[in-house]
Each structure stands twice: as structure tokens, then as C-alpha cells.
Design a protein around this motif. Structure first.
Motif, mmCIF file in Angstrom:
data_model
loop_
_atom_site.group_PDB
_atom_site.id
_atom_site.type_symbol
_atom_site.label_atom_id
_atom_site.label_comp_id
_atom_site.label_asym_id
_atom_site.label_seq_id
_atom_site.Cartn_x
_atom_site.Cartn_y
_atom_site.Cartn_z
ATOM 1 N N ALA A 25 -22.276 40.936 -11.879
ATOM 2 C CA ALA A 25 -22.177 39.870 -10.873
ATOM 3 C C ALA A 25 -20.745 39.742 -10.370
ATOM 4 C CB ALA A 25 -22.660 38.551 -11.459
ATOM 5 N N ARG A 26 -19.785 39.856 -11.278
ATOM 6 C CA ARG A 26 -18.383 39.781 -10.866
ATOM 7 C C ARG A 26 -18.012 40.956 -9.957
ATOM 8 N NH1 ARG A 26 -14.148 42.336 -11.758
ATOM 9 N NH2 ARG A 26 -15.065 43.554 -13.433
ATOM 10 N N ARG A 27 -18.446 42.168 -10.308
ATOM 11 C CA ARG A 27 -18.134 43.339 -9.497
ATOM 12 C C ARG A 27 -18.779 43.251 -8.114
ATOM 13 N NH1 ARG A 27 -18.945 46.242 -14.373
ATOM 14 N NH2 ARG A 27 -21.013 46.917 -13.652
ATOM 15 N N PHE A 77 -17.990 42.103 -2.252
ATOM 16 C CA PHE A 77 -18.312 41.247 -1.113
ATOM 17 C C PHE A 77 -17.042 40.597 -0.553
ATOM 18 C CE2 PHE A 77 -19.445 37.058 0.612
ATOM 19 C CZ PHE A 77 -20.393 37.413 1.561
ATOM 20 N N LEU A 78 -16.172 40.122 -1.448
ATOM 21 C CA LEU A 78 -14.926 39.487 -1.006
ATOM 22 C C LEU A 78 -14.009 40.498 -0.335
ATOM 23 C CD1 LEU A 78 -14.171 37.151 -4.066
ATOM 24 C CD2 LEU A 78 -15.125 36.504 -1.839
ATOM 25 N N ASN A 115 -9.726 37.170 -7.773
ATOM 26 C CA ASN A 115 -10.409 35.978 -7.278
ATOM 27 C C ASN A 115 -11.818 35.870 -7.854
ATOM 28 O OD1 ASN A 115 -9.025 34.222 -5.096
ATOM 29 N ND2 ASN A 115 -8.400 36.297 -4.553
ATOM 30 N N ALA A 116 -12.540 36.996 -7.891
ATOM 31 C CA ALA A 116 -13.894 36.969 -8.434
ATOM 32 C C ALA A 116 -13.883 36.595 -9.907
ATOM 33 C CB ALA A 116 -14.565 38.327 -8.232
ATOM 34 N N GLU A 117 -12.927 37.131 -10.654
ATOM 35 C CA GLU A 117 -12.869 36.806 -12.080
ATOM 36 C C GLU A 117 -12.507 35.344 -12.303
ATOM 37 O OE1 GLU A 117 -10.474 38.095 -16.116
ATOM 38 O OE2 GLU A 117 -11.113 39.631 -14.698
ATOM 39 N N LEU A 118 -11.520 34.845 -11.566
ATOM 40 C CA LEU A 118 -11.140 33.435 -11.695
ATOM 41 C C LEU A 118 -12.327 32.523 -11.413
ATOM 42 C CD1 LEU A 118 -8.783 31.363 -12.041
ATOM 43 C CD2 LEU A 118 -8.479 31.501 -9.559
ATOM 44 N N LEU A 119 -13.086 32.840 -10.372
ATOM 45 C CA LEU A 119 -14.203 31.987 -9.980
ATOM 46 C C LEU A 119 -15.379 32.085 -10.951
ATOM 47 C CD1 LEU A 119 -14.047 32.571 -6.130
ATOM 48 C CD2 LEU A 119 -13.426 30.479 -7.353
ATOM 49 N N ILE A 120 -15.650 33.272 -11.473
ATOM 50 C CA ILE A 120 -16.783 33.382 -12.390
ATOM 51 C C ILE A 120 -16.477 32.699 -13.716
ATOM 52 C CG2 ILE A 120 -16.298 35.584 -13.593
ATOM 53 C CD1 ILE A 120 -19.289 36.310 -12.940
#
Length: 297
Positions: A19-21, A26-27, A38-43
Motif C-alpha cells: 500500500a505504501r509503494r 501515485f504521489l 511522504n507516503a511512509e510518514l502518512l501511512i
């Protein structure tokens, strides 16, 4: 759910790592800088997992009950909103600060200004607790970090924005630090006070440059914390003029600066004639981004 025309839906049968990847890709396609971080911080935020707990859960199925919240934060990030506003916090000097669109997000390079102020303050002759004022405090990060590092100092902070002061007051209260706050324009709230130290990270971006900033800054961070007038130097000139409001100039003054402004601000301090040493401090990229004036008296 759709935010600012950005559509994102998490694919089915993903584990947390997948999901993070997927969100990172997408970002990246949406033009977001540093999509992986950003994806890791948000997840981590959405799942409420940190450190070893997050790493241990990477192969676990993505929890279905978190799917809607996850999709929403990724849409917001893809639309340009800073991740710090989405999660509501940012770390600065090892302390966690709540941040809202009322305040500038604290940056790592500002930690170097804090370090330089403390280092130069140690050169000042002893004679009681030093009184330091953080001008244009925003989230309260500089003031709180100084009080955290030097608990014996008297620390106060000012900001023209009542909304920013509310954020800063909440931060120092949560951190258990004793910092006084004053509302007003730059040094004006300190008129008549004998300050040992003045430190400021004021607005320093030239007004006509703001439109070309990255969307995360231009469209979300408060313009009053960005706009430094036609050449970006208006707040420095104003503070230098406002020194006349104080019984005497501070023994130590330090500013964060925009790119290419170090020589001009250093000359302002030199021309004032109050400080024996003018010290320039580079940022993490080696660019001069901080100037201090030191009077060893």
C-alpha cells in the motif's frame, strides 16, 4: 471521495508495504516531491504505528477499516497539501510541535540558527539569566528549543498573528516549557525591555517570487510568514529600526535569511555598529543562511 479533483483508491488485497509503494507511485505521478518519504510518514500516521511496530507490520494485510482514511490523506497530499499539516505535527530539535496552516512548518535548517545562538550566547559574560526574544515565533519552535536547551534563560516570543500565537502557546504548554508570548509587530511588543538576545526567522521571500514557489509552500503556508517585501529584506530593515524601542541593543542578535541575502543583512548589522563580531552560518547545503551579531559585553 474526491479532493481538489484528485482521485485515489487503494487496490484490493494489499499488505501495508505494498500500500505504501502504490501510494508513493501515485504521489510521484502527481508531481509530489519526495513521494517515498511522504507516503511512509502518512501511512505511519494513519495506522498509528512507529519504529519497530511499523517495521514488524509491513507484511500484514492493510486494515480495511483504515482504507478510507488512507485514501483521503493520499488525495490531500497529491493535491499539494503539506504532509505536516495533514498529520498536524512536525519535529524540531527533538521536540514535537503541532502545526496548522496558521504557522510556517519548522525547517531543519532553522535548528542551525538555534545552535548558533546558544553557542554565541555562551561567549557572553555571565551576570544572571539571559533574556531571549524570538521575533515572529510562528509555531514557537525557536523559543521552545532555546528554553529546552537553556532552562535558566528567560524566553519570550512575539507574533503579529493571534492564530499563530495560539498554536505556539499550545505547543509550549504541551512541552512543559515556560515561555511568555506577546502579540504585535516584530520588536514592538518588547518596547522598553532590556533584551540580551534577539532571534528571528522572519518572512524573507521577495513578493514577486512567491508565485513560483512549490505548491506545498505557495498554496498552503501562511503568506504573512513568507512575504518579505519587494526584495525580501523589509522585516530586517524594520527590526533594525525598531531597536530604538529598546533601552539598549541586544548583546546577541541572529537572523535566518533567504538565498543570497547574507551579505546584505550582515552589512545592516555591521552598519548599526552595536556588535563587535558579525558571524555568518551556512545551512546543511553550505549556503550562508544565518547571520549573527555578537557584542561581548
Amino acid at each position: 471521495m474526491n479532493r481538489d479533483g484528485v482521485s485515489y483508491t487503494l487496490s484490493d488485497k494489499h499488505n501495508i508495504s505494498e500500500a505504501r509503494r502504490e501510494a508513493s507511485s501515485f504521489l510521484a505521478a502527481a508531481g509530489v516531491q519526495e513521494p517515498d518519504s511522504n507516503a511512509e510518514l502518512l501511512i505511519r500516521h494513519v495506522l498509528g504505528l512507529e519504529g519497530a511496530a511499523y517495521l514488524a507490520a509491513l507484511r500484514d494485510p492493510f486494515p480495511r477499516e483504515k482504507k478510507e482514511a488512507w485514501e483521503e490523506v493520499i488525495r490531500r497530499k497529491a493535491a499539494g497539501e503539506p504532509a505536516q499539516y495533514i498529520i498536524g505535527e512536525q519535529e524540531f530539535y527533538g521536540l514535537t510541535f503541532q502545526v496548522t496552516p496558521a504557522v510556517l512548518i519548522p525547517r531543519p535548517e532553522t535548528e542551525l540558527l538555534v545552535e548558533a545562538i546558544v553557542q554565541q550566547a555562551d561567549r557572553l559574560p555571565a551576570g544572571g539569566a539571559l533574556y531571549a526574544a524570538d521575533i515572529g515565533t510562528g509555531s514557537g519552535a525557536i523559543a521552545a528549543a532555546l528554553k529546552h536547551l537553556r532552562p535558566n534563560w528567560r524566553v519570550a516570543a512575539s507574533d503579529i498573528s493571534p492564530d499563530a500565537l495560539a498554536v505556539a502557546q499550545g505547543n509550549v504548554r504541551r512541552l512543559g516549557l515556560d515561555v511568555a508570548f506577546k502579540q504585535g509587530n516584530l520588536l514592538e511588543p518588547f518596547a522598553g525591555e532590556l533584551l540580551d538576545i534577539v532571534v528571528s526567522n522572519p518572512p524573507y521571500i521577495p513578493a514577486d517570487v512567491i508565485a513560483g514557489l512549490q505548491p506545498e509552500v505557495r498554496d498552503y503556508e501562511p503568506r504573512t510568514a513568507l512575504d518579505g517585501g519587494p526584495d525580501g529584506l523589509a522585516p530586517y530593515r524594520e527590526m533594525m529600526a525598531q531597536l530604538a524601542l529598546l533601552p539598549q541593543p541586544p548583546r546577541l542578535i541572529g537572523f535566518e535569511l533567504g538565498l543570497g541575502q547574507a551579505a546584505d543583512v550582515a552589512e545592516m548589522l555591521r552598519a548599526a555598529g552595536h556588535w563587535q563580531d558579525i558571524v555568518t552560518v551556512p545551512d546543511l547545503a553550505g549556503i550562508d543562511r544565518h547571520v549573527l551579531g555578537v557584542a561581548v559585553r
